[in-house]
Write a protein that holds these residues in place. Structure first.
Motif, PDB file in Angstrom:
ATOM      1  N   ILE A  49      -5.792 -20.891  -8.302  1.00 25.83           N
ATOM      2  CA  ILE A  49      -4.513 -21.076  -7.609  1.00 25.83           C
ATOM      3  C   ILE A  49      -4.315 -19.992  -6.555  1.00 25.83           C
ATOM      4  CG2 ILE A  49      -2.001 -21.070  -7.904  1.00 25.83           C
ATOM      5  CD1 ILE A  49      -2.532 -22.360 -10.710  1.00 25.83           C
ATOM      6  N   ASP A  50      -4.650 -18.746  -6.883  1.00 28.00           N
ATOM      7  CA  ASP A  50      -4.563 -17.660  -5.902  1.00 28.00           C
ATOM      8  C   ASP A  50      -5.374 -18.000  -4.653  1.00 28.00           C
ATOM      9  OD1 ASP A  50      -2.999 -16.121  -7.631  1.00 28.00           O
ATOM     10  OD2 ASP A  50      -4.668 -14.824  -8.256  1.00 28.00           O
ATOM     11  N   PHE A  51      -6.605 -18.440  -4.872  1.00 29.02           N
ATOM     12  CA  PHE A  51      -7.481 -18.779  -3.753  1.00 29.02           C
ATOM     13  C   PHE A  51      -6.916 -19.936  -2.937  1.00 29.02           C
ATOM     14  CE2 PHE A  51     -10.873 -21.310  -1.871  1.00 29.02           C
ATOM     15  CZ  PHE A  51     -11.480 -20.356  -1.070  1.00 29.02           C
ATOM     16  N   TRP A  56      -5.391 -22.231   1.831  1.00 26.49           N
ATOM     17  CA  TRP A  56      -4.808 -23.429   2.431  1.00 26.49           C
ATOM     18  C   TRP A  56      -3.288 -23.373   2.524  1.00 26.49           C
ATOM     19  CZ3 TRP A  56      -8.734 -24.479  -1.392  1.00 26.49           C
ATOM     20  CH2 TRP A  56      -9.968 -24.758  -0.815  1.00 26.49           C
ATOM     21  N   ARG A  57      -2.723 -22.221   2.249  1.00 27.47           N
ATOM     22  CA  ARG A  57      -1.262 -22.012   2.308  1.00 27.47           C
ATOM     23  C   ARG A  57      -0.507 -23.060   1.485  1.00 27.47           C
ATOM     24  NH1 ARG A  57      -2.764 -21.001   7.842  1.00 27.47           N
ATOM     25  NH2 ARG A  57      -2.784 -18.756   8.169  1.00 27.47           N
ATOM     26  N   ILE A  58      -1.016 -23.311   0.316  1.00 28.17           N
ATOM     27  CA  ILE A  58      -0.388 -24.268  -0.586  1.00 28.17           C
ATOM     28  C   ILE A  58       0.828 -23.612  -1.223  1.00 28.17           C
ATOM     29  CG2 ILE A  58      -0.707 -25.496  -2.766  1.00 28.17           C
ATOM     30  CD1 ILE A  58      -3.680 -25.764  -1.940  1.00 28.17           C
ATOM     31  N   SER A  59       1.924 -24.330  -1.281  1.00 32.34           N
ATOM     32  CA  SER A  59       3.126 -23.771  -1.907  1.00 32.34           C
ATOM     33  C   SER A  59       3.521 -24.538  -3.164  1.00 32.34           C
ATOM     34  CB  SER A  59       4.287 -23.780  -0.914  1.00 32.34           C
ATOM     35  OG  SER A  59       4.567 -25.110  -0.522  1.00 32.34           O
ATOM     36  N   SER A  60       2.946 -25.692  -3.362  1.00 35.92           N
ATOM     37  CA  SER A  60       3.275 -26.531  -4.508  1.00 35.92           C
ATOM     38  C   SER A  60       2.004 -26.788  -5.313  1.00 35.92           C
ATOM     39  CB  SER A  60       3.871 -27.847  -4.029  1.00 35.92           C
ATOM     40  OG  SER A  60       4.201 -28.657  -5.122  1.00 35.92           O
ATOM     41  N   VAL A  61       2.036 -26.419  -6.589  1.00 32.29           N
ATOM     42  CA  VAL A  61       0.852 -26.526  -7.435  1.00 32.29           C
ATOM     43  C   VAL A  61       1.186 -27.355  -8.666  1.00 32.29           C
ATOM     44  CG1 VAL A  61      -0.806 -25.221  -8.835  1.00 32.29           C
ATOM     45  CG2 VAL A  61      -0.007 -24.280  -6.653  1.00 32.29           C
ATOM     46  N   ARG A 102       4.122 -20.610  -9.850  1.00 32.63           N
ATOM     47  CA  ARG A 102       3.769 -21.521  -8.757  1.00 32.63           C
ATOM     48  C   ARG A 102       3.483 -22.931  -9.267  1.00 32.63           C
ATOM     49  NH1 ARG A 102      -0.906 -17.789  -6.417  1.00 32.63           N
ATOM     50  NH2 ARG A 102      -1.272 -17.778  -8.666  1.00 32.63           N
ATOM     51  N   VAL A 103       3.147 -23.063 -10.545  1.00 34.54           N
ATOM     52  CA  VAL A 103       2.853 -24.376 -11.111  1.00 34.54           C
ATOM     53  C   VAL A 103       4.172 -25.097 -11.339  1.00 34.54           C
ATOM     54  CG1 VAL A 103       1.779 -25.660 -12.989  1.00 34.54           C
ATOM     55  CG2 VAL A 103       0.738 -23.525 -12.186  1.00 34.54           C
ATOM     56  N   GLN A 104       4.344 -26.224 -10.660  1.00 37.47           N
ATOM     57  CA  GLN A 104       5.601 -26.954 -10.682  1.00 37.47           C
ATOM     58  C   GLN A 104       5.566 -28.218 -11.527  1.00 37.47           C
ATOM     59  OE1 GLN A 104       6.428 -27.593  -6.561  1.00 37.47           O
ATOM     60  NE2 GLN A 104       6.957 -25.458  -6.204  1.00 37.47           N
ATOM     61  N   ALA A 105       4.378 -28.635 -11.971  1.00 35.80           N
ATOM     62  CA  ALA A 105       4.276 -29.850 -12.775  1.00 35.80           C
ATOM     63  C   ALA A 105       2.962 -29.838 -13.545  1.00 35.80           C
ATOM     64  CB  ALA A 105       4.344 -31.093 -11.886  1.00 35.80           C
ATOM     65  N   LEU A 106       2.975 -30.520 -14.697  1.00 36.15           N
ATOM     66  CA  LEU A 106       1.770 -30.641 -15.528  1.00 36.15           C
ATOM     67  C   LEU A 106       1.496 -32.106 -15.830  1.00 36.15           C
ATOM     68  CD1 LEU A 106       2.165 -28.061 -18.453  1.00 36.15           C
ATOM     69  CD2 LEU A 106       0.611 -27.916 -16.510  1.00 36.15           C
ATOM     70  N   VAL A 107       0.226 -32.457 -15.773  1.00 40.96           N
ATOM     71  CA  VAL A 107      -0.228 -33.744 -16.277  1.00 40.96           C
ATOM     72  C   VAL A 107      -1.171 -33.411 -17.419  1.00 40.96           C
ATOM     73  CG1 VAL A 107      -1.492 -35.870 -15.811  1.00 40.96           C
ATOM     74  CG2 VAL A 107      -0.011 -34.879 -14.034  1.00 40.96           C
TER      75      VAL A 107
END
Length: 175
Positions: A49-51, A56-61, A102-107
């Motif tokens: 997630i850090d990488f 890629w400037r990801i804000s939603s994980v 940063r993790v906003q949802a789990l499957v």
């Protein structure tokens, strides 16, 4: 095992990572059943997630986890796991796992959850969860093999599952 799902999510605009955990994958099971594995897995995911966030400037994980990947996701979002005597060689032991906001949802796909059986172990989990498990799967075998019951259409199920996971992630992981 979920390459088709990963490809489906990528084709629909998600950045997808499929990490292979050192010491705990199909070609190297040297850490299976150890406290080290239970503490390493969430740390590995944080590194991915850090990488991804930096590159890629990801804000939603979101995390999609099958079996022990479900454990990993729950530990990462606030679950408080406890190692069993089998893993510690003695008494049950609470595991120190750093959570990741940063993790906003789990499957969770047939998640392995015995490490979260103590009262309050999941009280701090505050993200939306989509959990799918097999109706006939009482215990997933160590090799995650299963036999489809008569009449089960795996191809059709896979298509429904991909659509359901995509819809869930579009709703909760794209804010």
């Amino acid at each position: 095992m979920y390459r088709d799902l990963a490809l489906h999510l990528a084709r629909n605009g998600f950045v997808v990572a499929l990490p292979e955990h050192p010491g705990n994958h199909r070609d190297d099971r040297s850490l299976t059943g150890t406290v080290e594995n239970l503490t390493n897995r969430p740390r590995h995911l944080r590194a991915v997630i850090d990488f991804a966030c930096a590159e890629w400037r990801i804000s939603s994980v979101a995390v999609v986890g099958h079996s022990l990947g479900g454990y990993t996701g729950l530990a990462l979002v606030g679950g408080k796991p406890t190692a069993s005597p089998h893993e510690t060689g003695g008494e049950p032991e609470p595991l120190a796992v750093e959570h990741d906001d940063r993790v906003q949802a789990l499957v969770l796909l047939a998640p392995a959850t015995p490490w979260f059986m103590l009262d309050g172990a999941l009280d701090d989990v505050r993200v939306p969860i989509l959990m799918l498990s097999g109706e006939k799967d009482e215990h997933t075998t160590s090799w995650h093999a299963s036999q489809d019951p008569p009449g089960f259409d795996r191809v059709a199920y896979q298509e429904r599952m991909k659509a359901e996971v995509l819809e869930f992630l579009q709703r909760y992981a794209r804010k």
